[in-house]
Write an enzyme that holds these catalytic residues in place. Sequence first.
Site, PDB file in Angstrom:
ATOM      1  N   HIS A  19       0.834  -1.192   0.099  1.00 57.42           N
ATOM      2  CA  HIS A  19       0.052  -0.035   0.004  1.00 57.42           C
ATOM      3  C   HIS A  19       0.742   1.348  -0.070  1.00 57.42           C
ATOM      4  CE1 HIS A  19      -3.882  -1.727   0.998  1.00 57.42           C
ATOM      5  NE2 HIS A  19      -3.319  -2.912   1.153  1.00 57.42           N
ATOM      6  N   ASP A 116      -6.503   5.404   1.479  1.00 55.40           N
ATOM      7  CA  ASP A 116      -6.414   3.981   1.334  1.00 55.40           C
ATOM      8  C   ASP A 116      -7.543   3.358   1.528  1.00 55.40           C
ATOM      9  OD1 ASP A 116      -5.222   1.743   0.660  1.00 55.40           O
ATOM     10  OD2 ASP A 116      -3.663   1.798   2.057  1.00 55.40           O
TER      11      ASP A 116
END
Length: 443
Positions: A19, A116
């Site tokens: 990520h 995210d």
Amino acid sequence: MSNSAAPHLALFPCAGMGHLIPFLRLAADLHSRGAAATIITVEPTVSSAESDYLSDFFATFPRIKRLEFHLLPHTKSQLINEDPFFIQMERVGNSVHLLPPLLSSLSPPLSAAIVDFPILSRLLHLLSLPVYTLITSSARFFSLMTSLSHLPPPLNSQIEIPNIVPIPVSSIPPPMLDPNHFFSANIIENVAVLQHTKGVMINTFSSLEPEAIEALRAKGVLKHLLPVGPLPPFQRSKTCHELPWLDEQAAESVVYISFGSRTALSKAQMREVAGALEESGCKFFWVVKGSKVDKEDEEEVDEMVGEAFLKRTEGQGRVVRGWVEQERILGHPAIGGFVSHCGWNSVTEAAALGVPVLAWPTHGDQRVNAEVVERAGLGVWEREWGWQAGGGRLIGREEIANKLRALIGDAKLRATAKEVKEKARRAREECLLQGLLLNSISD
């Protein structure tokens, strides 16, 4: 916002290098186009690689701001969650209510936030500014995610999703099909709020996944789907591994082997990989990992693969431990193939650099990503090599050695991988990021 004012964007990655890297690449790309950027970094990180990479990033880009966000202690929920990276995601989600006052103090004021996906639902209603989300997996896997809450019963062991090729049940990570697991519950919770975002960015490009991108657009649950990949790497201020050995090797003669930042092969499987490399005769550059979280990775390379193996293969290859600048290795002229777990960052890097892939998925989205690799002509996938993280069968050295020799000797595959590279180059030249993201923020 005035068209003459540079937008100020907050970017909030969640947990794990898979990520973090695309968020930092996006921030660097936005910065290069004139936007101001602030990265929200959670404290503490799960892995040392995250901490080290962040330190180096801010040394490389001193004008990109850092907002440290200290998390509350973890409170265990009733959901099944034993993975340290999922636990971090849960912990971030339980802490985000503390973030808005910190964001409101930033100067100049924020224009938008890029959040995210795993923490989107917890943060979206707290912010009074446009919110985008960045999907760090493939469009094909994201199609599966958006369909999870209403998946039809499997037909002939396949999941039927409108407008895309059916996905085998065997390619879906088991936790995703368990409603009591954090992974499944988190996906459903965040998909439910996608329509309230300003846009959904995804690190892919249309010619790599045309079918999945069109299927997502046809769903109508997304206001804007913004394919912004492949996100380009940035030049770092320091390097992790010098590559003089690779400089001495013939063009396209070396196999690069890496299973990513979250996968540690079993000791038995590692011995078989070592035996396969030696038996195949292929030149190799192998990145090894002893545990899922690098802070617990105490073994040295010779303990992992054996001192005798290192001595016997001294002229044939190199074995390194720890985080490497993978895009720098993949971009080296000596690299002729990539044995990969098919984490999405690895796939997009291989695509951008035109390196043929031997897909060996180990967990998570990786079997679905391996399908993308195969369908795009970027690589091959041996489906009988099951989930290593789920106790899949031990793959023998002779079987692996045959695949390595086939990978490095496949001229047709090298040619199609180079075609994928050209498509990736054209996608970047179209300036999707500038046209679709910065312009939409300015609207």
